[in-house]
Design an enzyme around this catalytic site. Structure first.
Site, PDB file in Angstrom:
ATOM      1  N   GLY A 241       0.519  -1.311  -0.151  1.00  0.00           N
ATOM      2  CA  GLY A 241      -0.010   0.023  -0.014  1.00  0.00           C
ATOM      3  C   GLY A 241       0.611   1.303  -0.091  1.00  0.00           C
ATOM      4  O   GLY A 241       0.326   2.416  -0.430  1.00  0.00           O
ATOM      5  N   HIS A 242       2.301   1.643   0.709  1.00  0.00           N
ATOM      6  CA  HIS A 242       2.867   2.129   0.512  1.00  0.00           C
ATOM      7  C   HIS A 242       3.130   2.214  -0.909  1.00  0.00           C
ATOM      8  O   HIS A 242       3.345   3.827  -0.458  1.00  0.00           O
ATOM      9  CB  HIS A 242       3.760   2.152   1.842  1.00  0.00           C
ATOM     10  CG  HIS A 242       3.401   2.428   3.155  1.00  0.00           C
ATOM     11  ND1 HIS A 242       3.525   1.409   4.185  1.00  0.00           N
ATOM     12  CD2 HIS A 242       2.641   3.526   3.847  1.00  0.00           C
ATOM     13  CE1 HIS A 242       2.581   1.672   4.966  1.00  0.00           C
ATOM     14  NE2 HIS A 242       2.563   2.622   5.600  1.00  0.00           N
TER      15      HIS A 242
ATOM     16  N   ARG B 109      -0.770  -2.583  10.761  1.00  0.00           N
ATOM     17  CA  ARG B 109      -1.441  -4.009  12.296  1.00  0.00           C
ATOM     18  C   ARG B 109      -2.010  -4.741  11.824  1.00  0.00           C
ATOM     19  O   ARG B 109      -2.522  -5.189  12.961  1.00  0.00           O
ATOM     20  CB  ARG B 109      -2.552  -2.621  12.631  1.00  0.00           C
ATOM     21  CG  ARG B 109      -1.603  -1.547  13.476  1.00  0.00           C
ATOM     22  CD  ARG B 109      -2.698  -0.360  14.599  1.00  0.00           C
ATOM     23  NE  ARG B 109      -2.222   0.386  14.982  1.00  0.00           N
ATOM     24  CZ  ARG B 109      -2.059   2.038  15.225  1.00  0.00           C
ATOM     25  NH1 ARG B 109      -2.870   2.435  13.682  1.00  0.00           N
ATOM     26  NH2 ARG B 109      -1.396   2.242  15.925  1.00  0.00           N
TER      27      ARG B 109
ATOM     28  N   GLU C  44      -6.443   6.526   0.661  1.00  0.00           N
ATOM     29  CA  GLU C  44      -8.174   6.705   1.372  1.00  0.00           C
ATOM     30  C   GLU C  44      -8.166   6.105   2.769  1.00  0.00           C
ATOM     31  O   GLU C  44      -9.187   5.996   2.804  1.00  0.00           O
ATOM     32  CB  GLU C  44      -9.030   6.586   0.358  1.00  0.00           C
ATOM     33  CG  GLU C  44      -8.040   7.929  -0.958  1.00  0.00           C
ATOM     34  CD  GLU C  44      -9.590   8.036  -1.474  1.00  0.00           C
ATOM     35  OE1 GLU C  44     -10.351   6.765  -2.079  1.00  0.00           O
ATOM     36  OE2 GLU C  44      -9.338   9.009  -2.444  1.00  0.00           O
TER      37      GLU C  44
END
Ligand code: PAF
Length: 278
Positions: free
Chosen positions: A33-34, A186, A147
């Protein structure tokens, strides 16, 4: 890729950086995602800088600041492989030289009191404070945020505008695992059984979105359905709510919505959201 640890390092790097500069702020423990944030930055910018800083000011006293996953070497290697030009990885003392209690902070009232802000008092104050400091030190033209943290994105946009930072804030679509679970550092807290159940969060949001899209006006029933789906899967639900895109409660004229949810599965607090329209 240049590694930067102090404000002097950043100032020198910034003097020599050319073109449009894009910032990707992170707390490290990087995942795909990063890397999508980095790709989005490369698509619009000539020079890309990422920051890796687990920001103590955005964690409550009983939260997971100490346990938050950290792997600087892996973060650095991933960012270098993704063609990032600069990596700012400051210490806590560098970011908060007067200590946390004495730090000047930035507050965004209203927008930070609802949803995640209601469950994590002070969290968004910590987020916007550190992001404002990063904006001031790095002076990027654009900054990129996921988002998945839709409320965080709204709060940062408000701060950037109210403080006239001149930084264009970009939101990048949620990146998902094959079963729909939003990627998050997480997720590492989930055991195998919890990981199997975690995707229910996404599927409950999808179903709520479908109900809205097919014209249901009964928001309370949709929200109750979502909460039930999550608690049946073992979540301790913080909220499951349908909002207008500005995060206000919708009214009869609302046509663009955001369905947002947050809940605990074991020691992982998971959040996610989807757009919906009717
Ligand atoms: O979304 C995050 O990782 C953090 O909240 C951010 C924006 C890097 C600020 O610490």
């Amino acid at each position: 890729m240049k590694e930067l640890f102090t404000h002097t390092d950043v100032a020198y790097w910034r003097q020599n950086a050319t073109g449009r500069i894009g910032l990707v702020p992170t707390m490290g423990s990087l995942h795909a995602g990063h890397m999508h944030l980095v790709e989005a930055a490369h698509a619009e910018c000539d020079t890309v800088i990422a920051s890796v800083f687990v920001n103590p000011l955005q964690f409550g006293p009983d939260e997971d600041y100490e346990a938050y996953p950290r792997d600087y070497a892996s973060d650095r290697d991933q960012l270098a492989a993704a063609g990032v030009d600069g990596l700012f990885a400051p210490s806590v003392d560098t970011m908060y030289p007067r200590g946390l209690a004495a730090a000047t902070v930035v507050d965004v009232p209203g927008l930070t009191d609802i949803l995640c802000g209601a469950h994590r008092p002070g969290h968004f104050r910590g987020v916007v404070t550190v992001v404002a400091k990063l904006f001031n030190r790095i002076r990027p033209h654009l900054a990129f945020f996921g988002e998945k943290d839709f409320q965080q994105l709204a709060v940062i946009r408000r701060m950037a505008d109210d403080l006239a930072t001149g930084v264009e804030v970009r939101g990048v679509a949620v990146d998902r695992e094959p079963d729909g679970l939003a990627r998050s550092s997480r997720n590492a807290y989930l055991n195998d059984d919890q990981r199997q159940r975690a995707a229910v969060l996404y599927h409950a949001l999808l179903e709520a979105r479908d109900r809205l899209t097919s014209g249901s006006h009964d928001i309370a029933t949709i929200e109750e359905f979502g909460r039930q789906r999550l608690s049946d899967a073992g979540f301790q639900v913080d909220y499951f709510t349908v909002r207008a895109v500005n995060l206000n409660p919708p009214d009869t004229s609302t046509t663009e919505f955001r369905v947002l949810a947050a809940g605990w599965l074991g020691r992982a607090r998971l959040i996610d959201n989807l757009p919906a329209s009717r």
